[in-house]
Design a protein around this motif. Structure first.
Motif, PDB file in Angstrom:
ATOM      1  N   CYS A  56       0.866  -1.246  -0.141  1.00  0.00           N
ATOM      2  CA  CYS A  56      -0.162  -0.025   0.158  1.00  0.00           C
ATOM      3  C   CYS A  56       0.802   1.374  -0.157  1.00  0.00           C
ATOM      4  O   CYS A  56       1.761   1.190   0.722  1.00  0.00           O
ATOM      5  N   CYS A  74      -7.013  -2.777   1.253  1.00  0.00           N
ATOM      6  CA  CYS A  74      -5.593  -2.439   2.304  1.00  0.00           C
ATOM      7  C   CYS A  74      -6.458  -2.728   3.824  1.00  0.00           C
ATOM      8  O   CYS A  74      -7.155  -1.980   4.131  1.00  0.00           O
ATOM      9  N   HIS A  77      -6.009   0.747   6.571  1.00  0.00           N
ATOM     10  CA  HIS A  77      -6.918   1.995   6.751  1.00  0.00           C
ATOM     11  C   HIS A  77      -7.804   1.912   5.557  1.00  0.00           C
ATOM     12  O   HIS A  77      -8.339   3.013   5.344  1.00  0.00           O
ATOM     13  N   PRO A  91      -7.143   6.258   2.279  1.00  0.00           N
ATOM     14  CA  PRO A  91      -6.396   7.632   2.309  1.00  0.00           C
ATOM     15  C   PRO A  91      -5.213   7.653   1.554  1.00  0.00           C
ATOM     16  O   PRO A  91      -4.523   8.684   1.273  1.00  0.00           O
TER      17      PRO A  91
HETATM   18 FE1  FES Z   1      -2.780   1.004   3.329  1.00  0.00          FE
HETATM   19 FE2  FES Z   1      -2.972   2.856   5.311  1.00  0.00          FE
HETATM   20  S1  FES Z   1      -1.185   1.543   4.745  1.00  0.00           S
HETATM   21  S2  FES Z   1      -4.509   2.401   3.741  1.00  0.00           S
END
Ligand code: FES
Length: 112
Positions: A56, A74, A77, A91
């Protein structure tokens, strides 16, 4: 010369087999070259493959492939990406880096 060789694109390297991809819906290798690699296929066209680095771009969690929704989710978050790495939902703000991928015989190869 050695300098010229090191400037050429990387060689294609086998990451798995076509049957692995068909049975599991994904090939995931966490130790490919400089990072992880994930390969998925287009269910309407078995020859059409996508390879991305499934790390991510927000904070570096490994994204999960959701075969039902055909996107990467992911777990940290909630960012979402399409099979070719295009960012669908933050995000995160950047796409997953794509790699060239091809099939040769039974092997799935990704350009390092
Ligand atoms: Fe993937 Fe924050 S690490 S959304």
């Amino acid at each position: 010369s050695a300098a010229e060789v090191s400037n050429t694109p990387g060689n294609f390297e086998a990451v798995g087999t076509v049957s692995e991809l068909e049975s599991q819906g994904q090939i995931l290798k966490e130790n490919f070259q400089n990072g992880a690699i994930s390969v998925t296929r287009n269910p309407e066209n078995a020859e059409l493959l996508y390879a991305v680095n499934p790390t991510c771009t927000h904070k570096g969690c490994l994204v999960d492939w959701n075969a039902g929704e055909r996107k990467y989710l992911c777990p940290c978050h909630g960012s979402e990406y399409s099979p070719d790495g295009t960012l669908l939902k933050g995000p995160a703000e950047e796409n997953l880096p794509p790699y060239l991928v091809k099939i040769e015989g039974e092997q799935v190869l990704v350009q390092a």
